[in-house]
Scaffold this motif. Structure first.
Motif, PDB file in Angstrom:
ATOM      1  N   PHE A 165      -7.165   0.469   6.973  1.00 60.92           N
ATOM      2  CA  PHE A 165      -7.753   1.429   6.049  1.00 60.92           C
ATOM      3  C   PHE A 165      -6.834   2.635   5.881  1.00 60.92           C
ATOM      4  O   PHE A 165      -6.634   3.126   4.763  1.00 60.92           O
ATOM      5  CB  PHE A 165      -9.142   1.895   6.502  1.00 60.92           C
ATOM      6  N   GLN A 190      -6.274   0.615  -4.667  1.00 61.84           N
ATOM      7  CA  GLN A 190      -5.548   0.522  -3.396  1.00 61.84           C
ATOM      8  C   GLN A 190      -6.007  -0.708  -2.613  1.00 61.84           C
ATOM      9  O   GLN A 190      -5.189  -1.397  -1.994  1.00 61.84           O
ATOM     10  CB  GLN A 190      -5.766   1.795  -2.568  1.00 61.84           C
ATOM     11  N   PHE A 191      -7.304  -0.985  -2.641  1.00 66.06           N
ATOM     12  CA  PHE A 191      -7.838  -2.156  -1.953  1.00 66.06           C
ATOM     13  C   PHE A 191      -7.312  -3.440  -2.579  1.00 66.06           C
ATOM     14  O   PHE A 191      -6.975  -4.391  -1.877  1.00 66.06           O
ATOM     15  CB  PHE A 191      -9.369  -2.122  -1.978  1.00 66.06           C
ATOM     16  N   PHE A 226     -15.344   0.028   4.483  1.00 63.88           N
ATOM     17  CA  PHE A 226     -14.288  -0.970   4.679  1.00 63.88           C
ATOM     18  C   PHE A 226     -14.552  -1.776   5.950  1.00 63.88           C
ATOM     19  O   PHE A 226     -14.545  -3.015   5.930  1.00 63.88           O
ATOM     20  CB  PHE A 226     -12.932  -0.257   4.750  1.00 63.88           C
ATOM     21  N   TYR A 267      -3.928  -4.079  -1.285  1.00 63.84           N
ATOM     22  CA  TYR A 267      -4.046  -4.588   0.085  1.00 63.84           C
ATOM     23  C   TYR A 267      -4.368  -6.082   0.084  1.00 63.84           C
ATOM     24  O   TYR A 267      -3.746  -6.861   0.803  1.00 63.84           O
ATOM     25  CB  TYR A 267      -5.139  -3.784   0.797  1.00 63.84           C
ATOM     26  N   THR A 271       0.811  -1.217   0.000  1.00 66.88           N
ATOM     27  CA  THR A 271       0.000   0.000   0.000  1.00 66.88           C
ATOM     28  C   THR A 271       0.842   1.263   0.000  1.00 66.88           C
ATOM     29  O   THR A 271       0.302   2.368   0.038  1.00 66.88           O
ATOM     30  CB  THR A 271      -0.960   0.014   1.206  1.00 66.88           C
ATOM     31  N   ILE A 284      -4.294   1.847   3.430  1.00 66.67           N
ATOM     32  CA  ILE A 284      -4.847   1.802   2.078  1.00 66.67           C
ATOM     33  C   ILE A 284      -5.089   3.213   1.551  1.00 66.67           C
ATOM     34  O   ILE A 284      -4.854   3.507   0.387  1.00 66.67           O
ATOM     35  CB  ILE A 284      -6.153   0.983   2.064  1.00 66.67           C
ATOM     36  N   ARG A 286     -13.523  -6.436  -4.400  1.00 65.52           N
ATOM     37  CA  ARG A 286     -13.740  -4.990  -4.258  1.00 65.52           C
ATOM     38  C   ARG A 286     -15.199  -4.609  -4.435  1.00 65.52           C
ATOM     39  O   ARG A 286     -15.656  -3.622  -3.865  1.00 65.52           O
ATOM     40  CB  ARG A 286     -12.855  -4.212  -5.212  1.00 65.52           C
TER      41      ARG A 286
END
Length: 180
Positions: free
Chosen positions: A107, A122-123, A157, A126, A41, A110, A141
């Motif tokens: 989070f 970004q997720f 999230f 992760y 991340t 991220i 996602r």
């Protein structure tokens, strides 16, 4: 009684947390995952974000060890993990108390620009740190980006993870990829 769907989610989580695939969870599994998450991340070494991530995931490990390590050997078997998860995370109050700080630190890692929203890209980074393949991360996602705008909030999230751990349906099962 914990449902079969939830037990399969716990098994999937155990498998992904067991970084060295030795069949037990140890503190090193958690520290290795934290390192992977930070690097995937873009969290800088020594930054406040990294310190928060290390601290909160360390707290998650310590809580899990305290709840699950029935024989006191510093290692958590799959059976110990399932029992502890069912007991500790079987209700929203305990989940929030014990897990949400770690989720919020995740989070923050991220959310690279600290705007309170994370992108699905970004997720995906992760989730690949967790060990998911890109295609699995892309599928997961959608569980958080319900409006399809390519972004999700801290609350979405946290809610996604809460649903993953507590909901007794197969809909939210894909957060960590397919259940075995």
């Amino acid at each position: 009684m914990t449902s079969n769907v939830i037990i399969r989610r716990y098994d999937r989580t155990f498998d992904l947390l067991d970084n060295d695939a030795n069949g037990v969870l140890e503190e090193k599994d958690f520290t290795d995952l934290i390192e992977k998450i930070a690097r995937a991340t873009g969290v800088q070494q020594g930054s406040a974000k990294e310190e928060a991530l290390v601290k909160e995931w360390g707290n998650c490990w310590n809580t899990l060890r305290d709840l699950a390590d029935a024989n006191g050997d510093g290692r958590i078997s799959r059976e110990e993990f399932q029992q502890a998860m069912a007991a500790a995370y079987g209700d929203h109050a305990k989940l929030k108390e014990r897990l949400v700080p770690g989720l919020e630190a995740s989070f923050a890692a991220i959310d690279a620009d600290d705007d309170g929203v994370a992108t699905v890209a970004q997720f995906e980074a992760y989730l690949t740190a967790w060990g998911l393949e890109r295609a699995q991360a892309r599928a997961a996602r959608e569980l958080l980006d319900s409006d399809g705008d390519g972004r999700f909030s801290r609350q979405e999230f946290v809610n996604g993870w809460t649903d993953f751990l507590l909901r007794d349906d197969a809909e939210c099962a894909a957060l960590l990829g397919p259940l075995n």
